[in-house]
Design an enzyme around this catalytic site. Structure first.
Site, PDB file in Angstrom:
ATOM      1  N   ASP A  31       0.868  -1.189   0.000  1.00 20.32           N
ATOM      2  CA  ASP A  31       0.000   0.000   0.000  1.00 20.32           C
ATOM      3  C   ASP A  31       0.902   1.235   0.000  1.00 20.32           C
ATOM      4  O   ASP A  31       1.961   1.230   0.626  1.00 20.32           O
ATOM      5  CB  ASP A  31      -0.877  -0.017   1.271  1.00 20.32           C
ATOM      6  CG  ASP A  31      -2.102   0.870   1.162  1.00 20.32           C
ATOM      7  OD1 ASP A  31      -3.228   0.360   1.256  1.00 20.32           O
ATOM      8  OD2 ASP A  31      -1.943   2.106   0.986  1.00 20.32           O
ATOM      9  N   LEU A  33      -0.232   4.090   1.147  1.00 18.76           N
ATOM     10  CA  LEU A  33      -0.798   4.893   2.247  1.00 18.76           C
ATOM     11  C   LEU A  33      -1.330   6.249   1.771  1.00 18.76           C
ATOM     12  O   LEU A  33      -1.433   7.176   2.562  1.00 18.76           O
ATOM     13  CB  LEU A  33       0.224   5.076   3.384  1.00 18.76           C
ATOM     14  CG  LEU A  33       0.680   3.781   4.069  1.00 18.76           C
ATOM     15  CD1 LEU A  33       1.685   4.085   5.187  1.00 18.76           C
ATOM     16  CD2 LEU A  33      -0.507   3.003   4.641  1.00 18.76           C
ATOM     17  N   THR A  35      -4.410   6.879   0.798  1.00 15.22           N
ATOM     18  CA  THR A  35      -5.686   7.056   1.507  1.00 15.22           C
ATOM     19  C   THR A  35      -5.835   6.053   2.643  1.00 15.22           C
ATOM     20  O   THR A  35      -6.782   6.156   3.420  1.00 15.22           O
ATOM     21  CB  THR A  35      -6.893   6.895   0.543  1.00 15.22           C
ATOM     22  OG1 THR A  35      -6.830   5.592  -0.055  1.00 15.22           O
ATOM     23  CG2 THR A  35      -6.889   7.956  -0.544  1.00 15.22           C
ATOM     24  N   ALA A  74      -6.229  -1.538  -4.309  1.00 17.12           N
ATOM     25  CA  ALA A  74      -5.678  -0.177  -4.388  1.00 17.12           C
ATOM     26  C   ALA A  74      -6.203   0.565  -5.613  1.00 17.12           C
ATOM     27  O   ALA A  74      -6.123   0.065  -6.735  1.00 17.12           O
ATOM     28  CB  ALA A  74      -4.152  -0.249  -4.449  1.00 17.12           C
ATOM     29  N   TYR A 142     -14.274   7.213 -13.329  1.00 13.33           N
ATOM     30  CA  TYR A 142     -13.929   6.193 -12.327  1.00 13.33           C
ATOM     31  C   TYR A 142     -14.446   4.826 -12.777  1.00 13.33           C
ATOM     32  O   TYR A 142     -13.693   3.843 -12.831  1.00 13.33           O
ATOM     33  CB  TYR A 142     -14.531   6.580 -10.970  1.00 13.33           C
ATOM     34  CG  TYR A 142     -14.580   5.442  -9.985  1.00 13.33           C
ATOM     35  CD1 TYR A 142     -13.406   4.901  -9.467  1.00 13.33           C
ATOM     36  CD2 TYR A 142     -15.799   4.886  -9.585  1.00 13.33           C
ATOM     37  CE1 TYR A 142     -13.446   3.828  -8.572  1.00 13.33           C
ATOM     38  CE2 TYR A 142     -15.848   3.829  -8.687  1.00 13.33           C
ATOM     39  CZ  TYR A 142     -14.675   3.305  -8.191  1.00 13.33           C
ATOM     40  OH  TYR A 142     -14.722   2.252  -7.313  1.00 13.33           O
TER      41      TYR A 142
HETATM   42  N1  LIG Z   1     -15.904   1.639  -0.724  1.00 16.89           N
HETATM   43  C1  LIG Z   1     -16.831   1.340  -1.634  1.00 16.89           C
HETATM   44  O1  LIG Z   1     -18.037   1.507  -1.407  1.00 16.89           O
HETATM   45  C2  LIG Z   1     -16.424   0.743  -2.961  1.00 16.89           C
HETATM   46  C3  LIG Z   1     -17.424   0.447  -3.898  1.00 16.89           C
HETATM   47  C4  LIG Z   1     -17.059  -0.111  -5.115  1.00 16.89           C
HETATM   48  C5  LIG Z   1     -15.735  -0.374  -5.386  1.00 16.89           C
HETATM   49  N2  LIG Z   1     -14.773  -0.044  -4.474  1.00 16.89           N
HETATM   50  C6  LIG Z   1     -13.369  -0.315  -4.796  1.00 16.89           C
HETATM   51  O2  LIG Z   1     -12.821  -1.069  -3.736  1.00 16.89           O
HETATM   52  C7  LIG Z   1     -11.458  -0.739  -3.547  1.00 16.89           C
HETATM   53  C8  LIG Z   1     -11.213  -0.364  -2.098  1.00 16.89           C
HETATM   54  O3  LIG Z   1     -12.045   0.743  -1.745  1.00 16.89           O
HETATM   55  P1  LIG Z   1     -11.901   1.407  -0.310  1.00 16.89           P
HETATM   56  O4  LIG Z   1     -13.179   2.079  -0.005  1.00 16.89           O
HETATM   57  O5  LIG Z   1     -11.360   0.402   0.625  1.00 16.89           O
HETATM   58  O6  LIG Z   1     -10.810   2.518  -0.637  1.00 16.89           O
HETATM   59  P2  LIG Z   1      -9.629   3.063   0.292  1.00 16.89           P
HETATM   60  O7  LIG Z   1      -9.236   4.379  -0.282  1.00 16.89           O
HETATM   61  O8  LIG Z   1     -10.014   2.992   1.720  1.00 16.89           O
HETATM   62  O9  LIG Z   1      -8.479   2.004   0.043  1.00 16.89           O
HETATM   63  C9  LIG Z   1      -7.624   2.043  -1.073  1.00 16.89           C
HETATM   64  C10 LIG Z   1      -6.240   1.678  -0.578  1.00 16.89           C
HETATM   65  O10 LIG Z   1      -5.354   1.631  -1.700  1.00 16.89           O
HETATM   66  C11 LIG Z   1      -4.178   2.371  -1.421  1.00 16.89           C
HETATM   67  N3  LIG Z   1      -3.669   2.883  -2.695  1.00 16.89           N
HETATM   68  C12 LIG Z   1      -4.278   3.766  -3.520  1.00 16.89           C
HETATM   69  N4  LIG Z   1      -3.506   3.997  -4.601  1.00 16.89           N
HETATM   70  C13 LIG Z   1      -2.399   3.220  -4.460  1.00 16.89           C
HETATM   71  C14 LIG Z   1      -1.235   3.009  -5.245  1.00 16.89           C
HETATM   72  N5  LIG Z   1      -1.042   3.696  -6.387  1.00 16.89           N
HETATM   73  N6  LIG Z   1      -0.306   2.155  -4.803  1.00 16.89           N
HETATM   74  C15 LIG Z   1      -0.476   1.476  -3.633  1.00 16.89           C
HETATM   75  N7  LIG Z   1      -1.545   1.643  -2.843  1.00 16.89           N
HETATM   76  C16 LIG Z   1      -2.504   2.501  -3.250  1.00 16.89           C
HETATM   77  C17 LIG Z   1      -4.624   3.458  -0.460  1.00 16.89           C
HETATM   78  O11 LIG Z   1      -3.577   3.985   0.330  1.00 16.89           O
HETATM   79  C18 LIG Z   1      -5.664   2.718   0.378  1.00 16.89           C
HETATM   80  O12 LIG Z   1      -5.077   2.066   1.482  1.00 16.89           O
HETATM   81  C19 LIG Z   1     -11.154   0.380  -4.529  1.00 16.89           C
HETATM   82  O13 LIG Z   1     -10.559  -0.210  -5.677  1.00 16.89           O
HETATM   83  C20 LIG Z   1     -12.524   0.932  -4.875  1.00 16.89           C
HETATM   84  O14 LIG Z   1     -12.550   1.498  -6.163  1.00 16.89           O
HETATM   85  C21 LIG Z   1     -15.094   0.501  -3.265  1.00 16.89           C
END
Ligand SMILES: NC(=O)c1ccc[n+]([C@@H]2O[C@H](COP(=O)([O-])OP(=O)(O)OC[C@H]3O[C@@H](n4cnc5c(N)ncnc54)[C@H](O)[C@@H]3O)[C@@H](O)[C@H]2O)c1
Length: 328
Positions: A31, A33, A35, A74, A142
């Protein structure tokens, strides 16, 4: 089994890490970090602070072991931001996933589970639950970026045999019922934590984006899925893709309007939620509800937290216990 989890410091990723550990597996987290939170990764879990935009650094982690599978969480994931900065979203999500997938192929990883999204279906208005074979037509960059990655995974399987599960989550929500993890996005844009914070007096009145949608009360309708049920679906998907790749929609199959979410938070917390009407957000469809019958039929998955009040209760408990969210 030993699994590599990208985005394991984030909301859905950290809950899935816990589910994998609970099931007796070894887990390593990658990760950057951006977000996520370091303290969301349980002690003892190997952690690499690496940006997936860096192919060599990514490949170095992917090449460390013969992983039994990779789970890719991620991403940048804010629909609204993607409408303002479409090229950033399209580039970032595509390139980072491409780097990971290419590293997986180079290191002979056999299975990958990918966090896709209901935003794939965000274009035309629908009121019926959406099955996997519905027309895919993202209503935002997105959603488009996730579709592009699904297509890359198609070819990664067709040519290199990288089996994959594309899991199209609807609205992830809730928190670990025993309090080990919760939702802490900064800034927070998700309705349930925002509504809870408004009820707890930690923020000003909640903005309700859109009160003139063609829905039962004029507010958007969404399918909320508890993050532990999502995590369980990932573990089942890993077993399912031994032989062939799959795509599953993951939701409870029941839509709740934004106003119903407010009522649920008021019921569960016993507190009033101050809210004000605001104009619609670009890229937000009126109704998104999942038909998850394929996932249920093929893997035996059943949500344990099917009721909105149950989801809200776990989220409320975590937010009450962590008024400032994660410490790092
Ligand atoms: N939360 C929702 O309701 C939801 C719905 C549909 C899809 N998603 C997908 O699920 C996944 C997780 O969502 P979430 O809510 O846990 O998001 P989040 O932002 O809490 O988690 C994403 C994680 O990925 C890490 N990250 C981002 N870019 C990165 C990179 N370039 N390299 C390494 N690490 C990286 C961030 O630091 C974070 O820890 C995402 O792909 C999101 O698109 C989420």
């Amino acid at each position: 089994m030993h699994y590599l989890v990208t985005g394991g410091a984030g909301f859905v990723g950290s809950h899935t890490v816990l589910a994998l550990l609970d099931a007796g597996h070894d887990v390593t987290v990658l990760d950057n970090l951006s977000t996520g939170h370091r303290s969301a990764v349980p002690a003892g879990v190997p952690f690499y602070q690496v940006d997936l935009a860096d192919y060599n650094a990514t490949k170095a982690v992917v090449g460390q072991k013969r992983w039994d599978g990779v789970l890719h969480f991620a991403a940048l994931s804010l629909v609204g931001d993607s409408m303002r900065e479409p090229m950033v979203y399209l580039r970032q999500n595509y390139i980072t996933a491409l780097n990971l997938i290419q590293a997986c192929i180079a290191c002979e990883v056999k299975k990958i589970v990918f966090s896709s999204t209901a935003a794939l279906f965000g274009g035309p208005e629908r009121s019926e639950p959406i099955p996997e074979n519905a027309l895919v037509e993202p209503g935002s960059p997105y959603g488009e970026s996730k579709l592009m990655i699904e297509r890359v995974l198609y070819w990664a399987d067709a040519i290199h045999g990288l089996r994959n599960a594309c899991l199209r989550y609807f609205n992830a929500a809730g928190a670990d019922p025993v309090g080990r993890a919760g939702e802490d996005h900064r800034p927070e844009t998700h309705l349930i934590p925002l509504t809870i914070d408004a009820a707890l007096g930690r923020r000003s009145a909640l903005k309700l984006f859109g009160t003139d949608y063609p829905t039962r009360d004029g507010s958007c309708v969404r399918d909320y899925i508890h993050v532990n049920d999502l995590a369980d679906a990932h573990i089942r998907a890993l077993d399912q893709i031994e032989e062939r790749s799959v795509a599953y929609n993951i939701g409870n199959g029941q839509g709740y309007s934004n106003l119903e979410v407010i009522q649920s938070v008021e019921r569960v917390s016993g507190k009033k939620v101050p809210w004000v009407p605001a104009s619609r957000r670009e890229g937000d469809p009126a109704v998104l509800v999942a038909d998850s019958s394929t996932l249920r039929r093929e893997t035996g998955w059943m949500p344990r937290f099917g009721e909105l009040d149950q989801i809200v209760e776990t989220a409320l408990r975590w937010r009450e216990a962590h008024p400032y969210g994660y410490s790092s």
